[in-house]
Design a protein around this motif. Structure first.
Motif, PDB file in Angstrom:
ATOM      1  N   LYS A  43     -11.622   5.930  -8.056  1.00  0.00           N
ATOM      2  CA  LYS A  43     -10.173   6.084  -7.835  1.00  0.00           C
ATOM      3  C   LYS A  43      -9.908   7.030  -6.666  1.00  0.00           C
ATOM      4  CE  LYS A  43      -5.967   7.246 -10.462  1.00  0.00           C
ATOM      5  NZ  LYS A  43      -5.432   8.400  -9.730  1.00  0.00           N
ATOM      6  N   GLU A  47      -8.106   5.753  -3.237  1.00  0.00           N
ATOM      7  CA  GLU A  47      -6.813   6.329  -2.852  1.00  0.00           C
ATOM      8  C   GLU A  47      -6.866   6.904  -1.441  1.00  0.00           C
ATOM      9  OE1 GLU A  47      -5.886   9.013  -6.045  1.00  0.00           O
ATOM     10  OE2 GLU A  47      -4.925   7.424  -7.240  1.00  0.00           O
ATOM     11  N   ALA A  50      -6.781   3.866   0.787  1.00  0.00           N
ATOM     12  CA  ALA A  50      -5.431   3.297   0.764  1.00  0.00           C
ATOM     13  C   ALA A  50      -4.467   4.134   1.602  1.00  0.00           C
ATOM     14  CB  ALA A  50      -4.932   3.199  -0.677  1.00  0.00           C
ATOM     15  N   ALA A  51      -4.659   5.446   1.611  1.00  0.00           N
ATOM     16  CA  ALA A  51      -3.779   6.320   2.400  1.00  0.00           C
ATOM     17  C   ALA A  51      -3.890   5.995   3.883  1.00  0.00           C
ATOM     18  CB  ALA A  51      -4.125   7.784   2.135  1.00  0.00           C
ATOM     19  N   ALA A  80      -4.973   0.958  -5.833  1.00  0.00           N
ATOM     20  CA  ALA A  80      -4.347   2.050  -5.081  1.00  0.00           C
ATOM     21  C   ALA A  80      -3.211   1.556  -4.192  1.00  0.00           C
ATOM     22  CB  ALA A  80      -5.393   2.774  -4.240  1.00  0.00           C
ATOM     23  N   ASP A  82      -1.475  -1.174  -4.975  1.00  0.00           N
ATOM     24  CA  ASP A  82      -0.571  -1.888  -5.877  1.00  0.00           C
ATOM     25  C   ASP A  82      -0.343  -3.328  -5.418  1.00  0.00           C
ATOM     26  OD1 ASP A  82       1.007  -2.258  -8.130  1.00  0.00           O
ATOM     27  OD2 ASP A  82       2.837  -1.526  -7.170  1.00  0.00           O
TER      28      ASP A  82
END
Length: 199
Positions: A43, A47, A50-51, A80, A82
């Protein structure tokens, strides 16, 4: 984020004699499955990836990963971001999208791997998505072996990078280990193949 240390802490940065899925050889191997077996770490990495993608402003509708190695990282990235997640898999040696997965005309896809070496498997998956009407907007991976150029790195793409130069590659770190072709390698007979193919 120190991605190299995360791999070391998970005993996932291996040193020895390894045969890679590309058919080449190396003294080092990244075993992402050991990193991704911890959901919290998966995760955290997804994340961070994804950022980068969100910051770029790229519109993403779905993530597709080549099986087997890219499935966990791709699913974590899709979570991450969605967005929807699908995967492509080899059937009789040919990368295929099946299991009822559908690609809608005009959908924007990121192709996600755990590790990008030359990008061959990622490109095969991308071609399947494109053949079904999807658009490839970017490629992504937890780590880049340094043969392809990624966003945020000064490394230039080498001749053996198979990813298209007009699509960005997002990754968290470059790992530039020396690779040897079969002709260059003098430890072929004792090389270990720890990846998901041919074991």
């Amino acid at each position: 984020m120190n991605v190299e240390q995360i791999y070391k802490d998970a005993n996932a940065l291996l040193e020895g004699h390894f045969k890679l899925s590309s058919g080449n050889y190396s003294n080092f191997y990244l075993q992402s499955a050991k990193v991704l077996e911890d959901p919290k770490t998966a995760k955290l990495l997804a994340e961070a990836l994804a950022a980068q993608i969100k910051e770029s402003g790229i519109k993403v509708d779905a993530v597709c990963s080549p099986a087997l190695g890219g499935i966990i990282s791709g699913f974590a990235l899709a979570t991450a971001l969605d967005v929807r997640f699908i995967f492509a898999e080899r059937v009789d040696g040919q990368m295929t999208v099946r299991r009822g997965f559908e690609v809608s005309e005009g959908e924007n896809y990121i192709i996600c791997e755990d590790i990008i070496t030359t990008g061959g498997s990622a490109l095969e998956a991308a071609k399947q998505v494109e053949a079904a009407g999807g658009n490839i907007v970017a490629y992504a991976a937890l780590a880049n072996r340094g043969f392809c150029s990624r966003v945020g790195s000064d490394l230039q793409a080498q001749d053996n990078c198979k990813l298209p130069l007009d699509k960005p590659l997002f990754a968290l770190e470059d790992f530039t280990f020396k690779m040897y072709t079969p002709d260059e390698c003098d430890f072929k007979d004792i090389a270990y193949k720890p990846g998901s193919r041919g074991n």
